[in-house]
Design an enzyme around this catalytic site. Structure first.
Site, short mmCIF file in Angstrom:
data_model
loop_
_atom_site.label_atom_id
_atom_site.label_comp_id
_atom_site.label_asym_id
_atom_site.label_seq_id
_atom_site.Cartn_x
_atom_site.Cartn_y
_atom_site.Cartn_z
N HIS A 55 2.66 -3.27 0.14
CA HIS A 55 2.45 -3.53 -1.28
C HIS A 55 3.81 -3.66 -1.97
CE1 HIS A 55 -1.94 -2.31 -1.80
NE2 HIS A 55 -1.70 -2.22 -0.51
N ASP A 87 2.71 -8.89 -5.26
CA ASP A 87 1.28 -8.73 -5.55
C ASP A 87 0.89 -9.43 -6.85
OD1 ASP A 87 1.17 -7.33 -3.24
OD2 ASP A 87 0.55 -5.42 -4.13
N GLU A 141 2.45 9.48 2.06
CA GLU A 141 1.32 8.56 1.92
C GLU A 141 1.68 7.37 1.04
OE1 GLU A 141 1.30 11.75 1.30
OE2 GLU A 141 0.01 12.61 2.87
N ASP A 188 1.50 -5.81 -11.98
CA ASP A 188 1.19 -4.86 -10.92
C ASP A 188 2.25 -3.76 -10.93
OD1 ASP A 188 -0.50 -4.13 -8.58
OD2 ASP A 188 1.39 -4.31 -7.52
N GLU A 240 3.73 -0.05 -8.69
CA GLU A 240 3.69 0.87 -7.55
C GLU A 240 4.07 2.25 -8.07
OE1 GLU A 240 2.43 0.00 -4.78
OE2 GLU A 240 2.45 -2.16 -5.09
#
Length: 226
Positions: free
Chosen positions: A150, A155, A52, A7, A9
Site C-alpha cells: 500500500h 493508491d 502489522e 488516500d 497510510e
C-alpha cells in the site's frame, strides 16, 4: 468540476488508541479526469511503527523519523484540497484520522458529506463481490502490478481510474479534455449543384373538364351567388 482523490497510510486502525497518519497522497481531478496535479507527503508520527502496519505499507520508524510533523504540512494539505469533494476508498477510515489530526491543531474538521466513498459505490454496483482496490482494478482491467504494498499516492492514482469506471467510464468516441487548435479549420467538400428544368404545374384540358363537371354538381356555391 474539481475533485480530489485521497488516500492515507497510518500506524494502525484507531487514532483514539494513539495511532497516527504517516502518509497522505492526493490526485486532482477536473471533470473526472486527472490533471497531473498531485499532493504527496510522508509524516513523522512521533511513535513506533507496529509490525502489522509495516507489513501493509513498508514505512519504517527509521524512515519516518526524518519526515515533517503533521503540523508543518497541514496548511499545504488544506490549501491543495480546498473545498473540493474528496473521493476516498473506505472514507470513514481516512476521514477519522485526518479530522483527528486537524482537530488537534485547532483546524476545522472536514465534513463527512464532502467524502465520496468508492467502497459504497462498488458494493451498490456489484453486490456480493469483493470491493477492495485490487479486486476493482482486476474487474476494470487497470494495471496495478506496481502495487506490491500500500502506498498513498499510488493508491490514489489507481483509485482515480477505478472511480472513473464506477461512474460509467469513458464514452467511446469522445475526445475528453481535448480542444481543437485555433489555427485549424474544417471545410466541407464543395458539392456540385444539379440544375433541373422547372416542372409544369398548369392543369391539362382533361383536368379542367373534370373540375367543371364537379362544380356543376354543387348546389348554390358561394362564389356563384349574386
Amino acid at each position: 468540476m474539481r475533485e480530489i482523490v485521497l488516500d492515507t497510510e497510518t500506524t494502525g486502525l484507531d487514532p483514539a488508541a494513539g495511532h497516527r497518519l504517516v502518509e497522505i497522497g492526493c490526485v486532482e481531478l477536473v471533470n473526472h479526469l486527472a490533471t497531473g496535479q498531485a499532493y504527496h507527503v510522508y509524516i513523522n508520527p512521533e511513535r513506533d511503527m507496529p509490525e502489522e502496519a509495516f507489513k501493509v505499507h513498508g514505512l519504517s520508524e527509521e524512515f519516518l523519523r526524518d519526515q515533517p510533523l503533521f503540523n508543518l504540512v497541514a496548511a499545504d494539505f488544506l490549501e491543495f484540497i480546498q473545498d473540493s469533494p474528496l473521493v476516498i476508498h473506505n472514507a470513514e477510515f481516512d476521514m477519522k484520522f485526518l479530522n483527528w489530526e486537524l482537530k488537534a491543531l485547532g483546524h476545522p474538521v472536514i465534513p463527512r458529506d464532502r467524502a465520496i466513498d468508492t467502497v459504497v459505490m462498488a458494493r451498490r454496483r456489484f453486490p456480493g463481490s469483493p470491493a477492495n482496490l485490487d479486486a476493482l482494478c482486476r474487474r476494470f482491467g487497470i494495471d496495478n502490478t506496481a502495487r506490491t504494498k500500500h502506498g498513498a499516492l499510488l493508491d490514489a492514482e489507481l483509485l482515480a481510474e477505478v472511480y472513473l469506471e464506477l461512474i460509467g467510464g469513458r464514452e467511446p468516441g469522445l475526445a475528453l479534455g481535448a480542444a481543437a487548435k485555433k489555427d485549424e479549420t474544417v471545410q466541407a467538400a464543395p458539392r456540385e449543384r444539379v440544375v433541373r428544368a422547372p416542372r409544369p404545374h398548369a392543369p391539362s384540358e382533361e383536368e379542367l373538364a373534370a373540375h367543371a363537371e364537379f362544380i356543376a354538381q354543387l348546389k348554390n356555391p358561394l362564389w356563384q351567388i349574386e
